[in-house]
Design a protein around this motif. Sequence first.
Motif, PDB file in Angstrom:
ATOM      1  N   ASN A  76      32.826  41.949  51.767  1.00  0.00           N
ATOM      2  CA  ASN A  76      32.207  40.928  50.892  1.00  0.00           C
ATOM      3  C   ASN A  76      31.061  41.477  50.046  1.00  0.00           C
ATOM      4  N   GLN A  77      30.765  42.783  50.198  1.00  0.00           N
ATOM      5  CA  GLN A  77      29.736  43.449  49.382  1.00  0.00           C
ATOM      6  C   GLN A  77      29.742  44.936  49.660  1.00  0.00           C
ATOM      7  N   PRO A  78      29.216  45.781  48.788  1.00  0.00           N
ATOM      8  CA  PRO A  78      29.058  45.561  47.352  1.00  0.00           C
ATOM      9  C   PRO A  78      30.398  45.825  46.673  1.00  0.00           C
ATOM     10  N   GLY A  79      30.518  45.428  45.441  1.00  0.00           N
ATOM     11  CA  GLY A  79      31.772  45.630  44.730  1.00  0.00           C
ATOM     12  C   GLY A  79      31.827  44.732  43.507  1.00  0.00           C
ATOM     13  N   LEU A  80      33.018  44.637  42.918  1.00  0.00           N
ATOM     14  CA  LEU A  80      33.196  43.792  41.743  1.00  0.00           C
ATOM     15  C   LEU A  80      33.404  42.359  42.227  1.00  0.00           C
ATOM     16  N   GLY A  81      32.593  41.427  41.738  1.00  0.00           N
ATOM     17  CA  GLY A  81      32.667  40.039  42.199  1.00  0.00           C
ATOM     18  C   GLY A  81      34.077  39.476  42.132  1.00  0.00           C
ATOM     19  N   VAL A  82      34.731  39.652  40.987  1.00  0.00           N
ATOM     20  CA  VAL A  82      36.043  39.017  40.814  1.00  0.00           C
ATOM     21  C   VAL A  82      37.125  39.627  41.702  1.00  0.00           C
ATOM     22  N   THR A  83      36.941  40.865  42.132  1.00  0.00           N
ATOM     23  CA  THR A  83      37.949  41.465  43.012  1.00  0.00           C
ATOM     24  C   THR A  83      37.627  41.167  44.479  1.00  0.00           C
ATOM     25  N   LEU A  84      36.338  41.157  44.827  1.00  0.00           N
ATOM     26  CA  LEU A  84      35.950  40.790  46.198  1.00  0.00           C
ATOM     27  C   LEU A  84      36.471  39.395  46.530  1.00  0.00           C
ATOM     28  N   LEU A  85      36.390  38.490  45.547  1.00  0.00           N
ATOM     29  CA  LEU A  85      36.796  37.096  45.788  1.00  0.00           C
ATOM     30  C   LEU A  85      38.273  36.974  46.157  1.00  0.00           C
ATOM     31  N   GLU A  86      39.103  37.878  45.647  1.00  0.00           N
ATOM     32  CA  GLU A  86      40.545  37.842  45.988  1.00  0.00           C
ATOM     33  C   GLU A  86      40.736  38.065  47.490  1.00  0.00           C
ATOM     34  N   GLY A  87      40.054  39.083  48.022  1.00  0.00           N
ATOM     35  CA  GLY A  87      40.164  39.379  49.455  1.00  0.00           C
ATOM     36  C   GLY A  87      39.547  38.275  50.290  1.00  0.00           C
ATOM     37  N   ILE A  88      38.405  37.776  49.823  1.00  0.00           N
ATOM     38  CA  ILE A  88      37.700  36.720  50.573  1.00  0.00           C
ATOM     39  C   ILE A  88      38.555  35.456  50.656  1.00  0.00           C
ATOM     40  N   HIS A 106      30.319  44.981  55.132  1.00  0.00           N
ATOM     41  CA  HIS A 106      29.660  45.708  54.047  1.00  0.00           C
ATOM     42  C   HIS A 106      30.511  46.951  53.764  1.00  0.00           C
ATOM     43  N   HIS A 107      30.945  47.088  52.519  1.00  0.00           N
ATOM     44  CA  HIS A 107      31.869  48.164  52.149  1.00  0.00           C
ATOM     45  C   HIS A 107      31.341  49.565  52.514  1.00  0.00           C
ATOM     46  N   LEU A 108      30.054  49.791  52.319  1.00  0.00           N
ATOM     47  CA  LEU A 108      29.510  51.130  52.580  1.00  0.00           C
ATOM     48  C   LEU A 108      29.472  51.422  54.083  1.00  0.00           C
TER      49      LEU A 108
END
Length: 337
Positions: A76-88, A106-108
């Motif tokens: 759910n973070q960090p990343g591109l908002g519009v692509t994170l929302l697809e997974g969420i 957290h992606h990192l």
Amino acid sequence: MILSIESSCDDSSIAITNIEDNKLIFHKKISQEKEHACYGGVVPELASRLHAIDLPNILEETKPYLNKLKAVAVTNQPGLGVTLLEGIAMAKTIAVVQDIPLLAVHHLKGHIYSLFIEKEAIVPLLVLLISGGHTQIIRVEGLEKMTILATSIDDSVGESFDKTAKMMGLGYPGGPIIEKLALNGDENRFKLPVPLRNSPLIAFSLSGLKNAVRLTIERLGGDEGMSHQDQCDLSASFQKAVKLHLIQKSKKVFATEPIKDFAIVGGSSANIYIRKAYEELCKEFGKTLHTAPLEYCSDNAAMIGRYAVEAFKKEMFIDPYQIDIVSNKKRQSGTEL
Ligand code: KG4
Ligand code: ZN
């Protein structure tokens, strides 16, 4: 089992990990590199549309495991908002329909746990994270205690490889292209500046180097004026400057950090030339170098699942009706990841 989803950038990926023994039961990733190549970088809107097609296709293959799931996890973070929302959207739907807990990853931290796929975790650990979005040295003392010791003040390592390739009119992602060309290049032909060489700052900076690459390309007549040998030599000279910069700043951290285990993670950690430099550095400082298998260096759901196993054991669940993307804050050195 935990089902994990990764969609922070241009890779659609789902994994299923066994909670008891960390075994990776299922893992699939569909990369969008080809679709973004002609733009020289990731186009968020296009990436989001492709996730909307690819994620359900991968999920279809996980059907045999769906009734065995104890939790679902998603970046759910960090990343591109519009692509994170697809997974969420997919993860919260599964959580609600299956009535299982949801974990936000957290992606990192996921990249750090790429080291421990199908393995036990090693803590404490010093980590150099070099990806398309970040360049950081992190002290990992536990799942919830990860401190940034050094970070980039501008571009990231992966980004600088991508931009160098783009300026030479080559494809995307730039990292593997530059690394391959560099194998046939003279790394001493172009005298590129090693960033922050005379600065006491324990930080990274890649934008000045990128500018020096741009000026060199202009002197050679632009991307179309460059010969193949010019491309190889510039790739090698650029890669050498990146390596010297990373090593110089890592040495400063090593001088004060007694932790014996050191790791490199993230997309650019697949670079063999950089790995070799760190093998030598670790030998010099008596540290043990850890790296993830090449297939897990770039974005993938297996690393998200591996972190999620630890988070599940600590019951770090999130309400599916409350989960959201977390905006990309620029975190300073000394702060928690
Ligand atoms: O970790 P990652 O898949 O995505 C982010 O979280 O950003 O990293 C992608 C980055 C890209 O910038 C790509 O050019 C870089 O990793 N990369 C490399 C290599 N392979 C991928 N950089 C240098 N050398 C490589 N062999
Ligand atoms: Zn990543």
